[in-house]
Design an enzyme around this catalytic site. Structure first.
Site, mmCIF file in Angstrom:
data_model
loop_
_atom_site.group_PDB
_atom_site.id
_atom_site.type_symbol
_atom_site.label_atom_id
_atom_site.label_comp_id
_atom_site.label_asym_id
_atom_site.label_seq_id
_atom_site.Cartn_x
_atom_site.Cartn_y
_atom_site.Cartn_z
ATOM 1 N N GLU A 41 0.867 -1.194 0.000
ATOM 2 C CA GLU A 41 0.000 0.000 0.000
ATOM 3 C C GLU A 41 0.893 1.230 0.000
ATOM 4 O O GLU A 41 1.719 1.406 0.888
ATOM 5 C CB GLU A 41 -0.906 0.007 1.241
ATOM 6 C CG GLU A 41 -1.749 1.282 1.323
ATOM 7 C CD GLU A 41 -2.498 1.433 2.652
ATOM 8 O OE1 GLU A 41 -2.845 0.406 3.273
ATOM 9 O OE2 GLU A 41 -2.706 2.578 3.073
ATOM 10 N N ARG A 45 0.604 10.619 -0.064
ATOM 11 C CA ARG A 45 0.962 11.701 0.868
ATOM 12 C C ARG A 45 2.195 12.479 0.428
ATOM 13 O O ARG A 45 2.724 13.264 1.194
ATOM 14 C CB ARG A 45 1.232 11.122 2.264
ATOM 15 C CG ARG A 45 0.012 10.537 2.917
ATOM 16 C CD ARG A 45 0.304 10.095 4.338
ATOM 17 N NE ARG A 45 -0.614 9.062 4.722
ATOM 18 C CZ ARG A 45 -0.400 8.183 5.703
ATOM 19 N NH1 ARG A 45 0.704 8.245 6.399
ATOM 20 N NH2 ARG A 45 -1.298 7.267 5.987
ATOM 21 N N THR A 69 -4.583 6.346 1.783
ATOM 22 C CA THR A 69 -4.925 7.753 2.080
ATOM 23 C C THR A 69 -5.813 8.353 0.984
ATOM 24 O O THR A 69 -5.663 9.517 0.603
ATOM 25 C CB THR A 69 -3.655 8.633 2.289
ATOM 26 O OG1 THR A 69 -2.600 7.841 2.842
ATOM 27 C CG2 THR A 69 -3.958 9.760 3.264
ATOM 28 N N LYS A 129 -11.190 -1.711 6.758
ATOM 29 C CA LYS A 129 -9.942 -1.371 7.453
ATOM 30 C C LYS A 129 -10.317 -0.903 8.857
ATOM 31 O O LYS A 129 -11.258 -0.123 9.018
ATOM 32 C CB LYS A 129 -9.244 -0.254 6.671
ATOM 33 C CG LYS A 129 -8.163 0.498 7.442
ATOM 34 C CD LYS A 129 -7.286 1.280 6.463
ATOM 35 C CE LYS A 129 -6.500 2.380 7.170
ATOM 36 N NZ LYS A 129 -5.234 2.696 6.526
#
Ligand code: 3PG
Length: 209
Positions: A41, A45, A69, A129
């Site tokens: 993953e 960012r 994100t 999640k």
């Protein structure tokens, strides 16, 4: 999400990477994938996150490369365009869940409270999640959720480390988990690939025992 769940079952620890430079990204990915951590993953960012994802997805087609994100719906198409095979968010909105379905992007939305879990169930999401795991009750909270939400499987992330990841993996309602502990940003910046390799190897041996 069902289409790629088998990948997570086979390799249940997902390194969460924050990358900004293509060459070091490729090197880190190679080390992790070679050791057997084939689900990655990469968080959105950094300014070059999409470029790093694209390079890794192209170079390692055998891996399952996702983006984390995700907080805006347009990011789902952007990550699909660069070769991502799954998307992860720290939370969720109905808009994000609907868009992911619409563009056929396997999507792992985040929840931590019973109400959020129920709301995701209403949207048809049974693989969620659990974020931020460490600050939301950890594996003991997931143990409690097992009785209440028997049809939900979780991918806990946030605050998990070498000391406790196996506690999470022992739970029946945990399919896989994510974390950044095996790839600290400092090690990527300094090119400490041997250290990353050792951390990955330790995870693989812990999973197998
Ligand atoms: C994240 O969003 O950064 C992931 O959940 C990883 O969290 P961690 O850095 O605490 O492992």
């Amino acid at each position: 999400m069902h289409k790629i769940i088998q990948h997570f079952v086979q390799s249940p620890v997902i390194p969460v990477l924050t990358l900004n430079e293509i060459n070091s990204s490729l090197k880190v990915a190679e080390v992790l994938i070679t050791e057997g951590l084939t689900n990655l993953e990469i968080t959105l960012r950094t300014p070059n996150a999409l470029k790093c994802i694209e390079a890794i997805a192209k170079e390692f087609p055998q891996a399952n490369v996702g983006a984390g994100t995700i907080v805006r719906k347009e990011q789902l198409q952007q990550i699909k365009d660069v070769g991502c095979t799954f998307a992860v968010s720290p939370g969720f909105t109905k808009t994000l869940v609907t868009e992911a379905k619409k563009i056929d992007m396997p999507y792992l939305p985040g929840a931590s409270t019973p109400s959020e879990i129920i709301e995701l169930l209403e949207l048809g999401v049974t693989f969620q999640k659990f974020f931020h795991a460490g600050n939301s009750g950890g594996y003991k909270m997931l143990q409690a959720y097992a009785n209440i939400f028997s049809d939900v499987k979780f991918c806990p992330t946030g605050g998990i480390g070498a000391m406790d990841f196996t506690d999470y993996l022992k739970l029946d309602n945990v399919l896989c988990l994510g974390g950044s502990w095996m790839v600290p940003n400092k090690d990527v910046e300094n090119g400490n690939y041997d250290k990353i390799k050792s951390a990955a190897a330790m995870i693989m041996s812990a999973i197998k025992t």
